[in-house]
Design a protein around this motif. Structure first.
Motif, PDB file in Angstrom:
ATOM      1  N   LEU A  43       0.836  -1.195   0.000  1.00 37.44           N
ATOM      2  CA  LEU A  43       0.000   0.000   0.000  1.00 37.44           C
ATOM      3  C   LEU A  43       0.871   1.246   0.000  1.00 37.44           C
ATOM      4  O   LEU A  43       1.747   1.394   0.848  1.00 37.44           O
ATOM      5  CB  LEU A  43      -0.903   0.004   1.229  1.00 37.44           C
ATOM      6  N   PHE A  88      -7.775   2.639  -2.027  1.00 30.88           N
ATOM      7  CA  PHE A  88      -8.489   2.378  -0.787  1.00 30.88           C
ATOM      8  C   PHE A  88      -8.582   3.648   0.046  1.00 30.88           C
ATOM      9  O   PHE A  88      -7.613   4.407   0.144  1.00 30.88           O
ATOM     10  CB  PHE A  88      -7.758   1.332   0.052  1.00 30.88           C
ATOM     11  N   LYS A 100      -6.291   3.255  14.840  1.00 29.05           N
ATOM     12  CA  LYS A 100      -6.371   2.093  13.968  1.00 29.05           C
ATOM     13  C   LYS A 100      -7.271   2.441  12.792  1.00 29.05           C
ATOM     14  O   LYS A 100      -8.291   3.108  12.949  1.00 29.05           O
ATOM     15  CB  LYS A 100      -6.906   0.876  14.716  1.00 29.05           C
ATOM     16  N   LEU A 101      -6.888   2.002  11.609  1.00 29.63           N
ATOM     17  CA  LEU A 101      -7.589   2.356  10.395  1.00 29.63           C
ATOM     18  C   LEU A 101      -8.612   1.300  10.008  1.00 29.63           C
ATOM     19  O   LEU A 101      -8.372   0.101  10.160  1.00 29.63           O
ATOM     20  CB  LEU A 101      -6.594   2.546   9.247  1.00 29.63           C
ATOM     21  N   PHE A 103     -10.608   0.060   6.700  1.00 25.05           N
ATOM     22  CA  PHE A 103     -10.513   0.144   5.250  1.00 25.05           C
ATOM     23  C   PHE A 103     -11.808  -0.257   4.572  1.00 25.05           C
ATOM     24  O   PHE A 103     -12.560  -1.104   5.060  1.00 25.05           O
ATOM     25  CB  PHE A 103      -9.413  -0.794   4.731  1.00 25.05           C
ATOM     26  N   GLY A 104     -12.024   0.329   3.388  1.00 29.19           N
ATOM     27  CA  GLY A 104     -13.087  -0.125   2.523  1.00 29.19           C
ATOM     28  C   GLY A 104     -12.566  -1.201   1.587  1.00 29.19           C
ATOM     29  O   GLY A 104     -11.396  -1.584   1.655  1.00 29.19           O
TER      30      GLY A 104
ATOM     31  N   TYR B  33       1.748  -1.064  13.528  1.00 26.71           N
ATOM     32  CA  TYR B  33       0.444  -1.701  13.354  1.00 26.71           C
ATOM     33  C   TYR B  33       0.580  -2.956  12.499  1.00 26.71           C
ATOM     34  O   TYR B  33       1.376  -2.998  11.574  1.00 26.71           O
ATOM     35  CB  TYR B  33      -0.524  -0.764  12.632  1.00 26.71           C
ATOM     36  N   TYR B  35      -1.953  -5.384  10.101  1.00 21.53           N
ATOM     37  CA  TYR B  35      -3.243  -5.551   9.423  1.00 21.53           C
ATOM     38  C   TYR B  35      -3.151  -6.813   8.570  1.00 21.53           C
ATOM     39  O   TYR B  35      -2.067  -7.300   8.265  1.00 21.53           O
ATOM     40  CB  TYR B  35      -3.539  -4.373   8.481  1.00 21.53           C
ATOM     41  N   ARG B  37      -5.271  -8.931   5.099  1.00 20.12           N
ATOM     42  CA  ARG B  37      -6.356  -9.029   4.129  1.00 20.12           C
ATOM     43  C   ARG B  37      -6.475 -10.488   3.727  1.00 20.12           C
ATOM     44  O   ARG B  37      -5.574 -11.027   3.079  1.00 20.12           O
ATOM     45  CB  ARG B  37      -6.078  -8.164   2.904  1.00 20.12           C
ATOM     46  N   ILE B  43      -9.148  -5.064   4.142  1.00 17.44           N
ATOM     47  CA  ILE B  43      -7.974  -5.035   5.006  1.00 17.44           C
ATOM     48  C   ILE B  43      -8.462  -4.753   6.431  1.00 17.44           C
ATOM     49  O   ILE B  43      -9.197  -3.785   6.655  1.00 17.44           O
ATOM     50  CB  ILE B  43      -6.998  -3.930   4.557  1.00 17.44           C
ATOM     51  N   PHE B  45      -7.653  -4.431  10.667  1.00 17.47           N
ATOM     52  CA  PHE B  45      -6.712  -4.145  11.736  1.00 17.47           C
ATOM     53  C   PHE B  45      -6.554  -5.358  12.639  1.00 17.47           C
ATOM     54  O   PHE B  45      -7.527  -6.045  12.962  1.00 17.47           O
ATOM     55  CB  PHE B  45      -7.235  -2.950  12.540  1.00 17.47           C
ATOM     56  N   PHE B  91      -0.034  -7.135   6.451  1.00 15.25           N
ATOM     57  CA  PHE B  91       0.638  -5.855   6.290  1.00 15.25           C
ATOM     58  C   PHE B  91       1.070  -5.312   7.647  1.00 15.25           C
ATOM     59  O   PHE B  91       0.375  -5.464   8.648  1.00 15.25           O
ATOM     60  CB  PHE B  91      -0.297  -4.819   5.655  1.00 15.25           C
TER      61      PHE B  91
END
Lengths: 113, 114
Positions: A43, A88, A100-101, A103-104, B33, B35, B37, B43, B45, B91
Motif C-alpha cells: 500500500l 483504498f 487504527k484504520l 478500510f473499505g 500496526y 493488518y 487481508r 484489510i 486491523f 501488512f
C-alpha cells in the motif's frame, strides 16, 4: 454497508481522462487516508485529510472531505496508464485509541493507453 | 530514509505448522500496526504497538496469533498452529509519535496455508 466503503468498485477510463472515486463512512473520524495498491504490491500512501479540512491537493490528486455527509472523494486528473491500481480509503475513528484504520473494499481503476 | 520492510515476502506452509512474520518499521516510528487481508475481504486491523507495549489488540482473531515487539524496534507476528483461513496478506505499518499521523505500510507478507 461497512465503514470506509468505496464507490464505484471498478472504473475503466482512457489515458488522459479524470478518475473520480468516492468513499463513505459511518462513524465520526479524526482523519481519512487514501492509499494505492498496484497489483501484488504494498500500500502506497497518497493523502491524509484531517476532519477539520475540506480539501487537499497533491500533484494530480485532489481529495475532498464532507464530514456532514460522511464522505470523501479522490480525483485523479489527467490519468496515466501507471495510475492503474486499486485505491483504498481508510478512516481513523474518533475515540479509537491509536488511530487504527478501517478500510473499505477499494476501487479498481484501469487506465487504458 | 528506508521504508517499512517485511520478511518474508511469501510463505507457504502446511496446516498445523508455525510461521513467524517480521516487520521493521521506519526508524524512529513508535507506532507499529499489523493488518491483514484475507481472500475477498477488506484489510482488517489486527493490533497496534506503541514502542514495546500493546496499545490495542482488539483485532487479533484468536489465541493462535501472538505479536511481540521486544525493545520497541522490529515486531514479529507468529501464527501457531496455522489454519487454512489464515491465508492472506499480512501488512505492517508504522507512524510517528502522534496517533493521528500518516501510517506508512510495508509491502506485505503473502501467507498461504495448505
Amino acid at each position: 454497508s461497512q465503514q470506509g466503503e468505496e464507490d464505484p468498485q471498478a472504473l475503466s477510463i482512457q489515458e488522459g481522462e479524470n478518475a473520480t472515486m468516492n468513499c463513505s463512512y459511518k462513524t465520526s473520524i479524526n482523519n481519512l487516508q487514501w492509499y494505492r495498491q498496484n497489483s501484488g504490491r504494498g500500500l502506497v500512501h497518497l493523502i491524509l485529510i484531517r476532519s477539520n479540512e475540506r480539501e487537499k491537493h497533491s500533484g494530480r490528486l485532489r481529495v475532498t472531505l464532507d464530514t456532514s455527509k460522511k464522505s470523501s472523494s479522490l480525483l485523479i486528473t489527467a490519468s496515466r496508464a501507471a495510475d492503474t491500481a486499486s485505491y483504498f480509503c481508510a478512516t481513523g475513528a474518533i475515540g479509537a485509541a491509536g488511530n487504527k484504520l478501517t478500510f473499505g473494499g477499494g476501487t479498481r481503476v484501469l487506465v487504458k493507453p | 530514509e528506508a521504508g517499512v520492510t517485511q520478511f518474508p515476502s511469501h510463505s507457504v506452509i502446511e496446516k498445523g505448522q508455525t510461521v513467524t512474520l517480521r516487520c521493521d518499521p521506519i526508524s524512529g516510528h513508535d507506532n507499529l500496526y499489523w493488518y491483514r487481508r484475507v481472500m475477498g475481504k477488506e484489510i482488517k486491523f489486527l493490533l497496534h504497538f506503541v514502542k514495546e507495549s500493546k496499545q490495542d489488540e482488539s483485532g487479533m482473531p484468536n489465541n493462535r496469533f501472538l505479536a511481540e515487539r521486544t525493545g520497541g524496534t522490529y515486531s514479529t507476528l507468529k501464527v501457531q498452529p496455522a489454519e487454512l483461513e489464515d491465508s492472506g496478506v499480512y501488512f505492517c505499518a508504522s507512524s510517528r509519535d502522534t496517533s493521528t499521523d500518516t501510517q506508512y505500510f510495508g509491502p506485505g507478507t503473502r501467507l498461504t496455508v495448505l
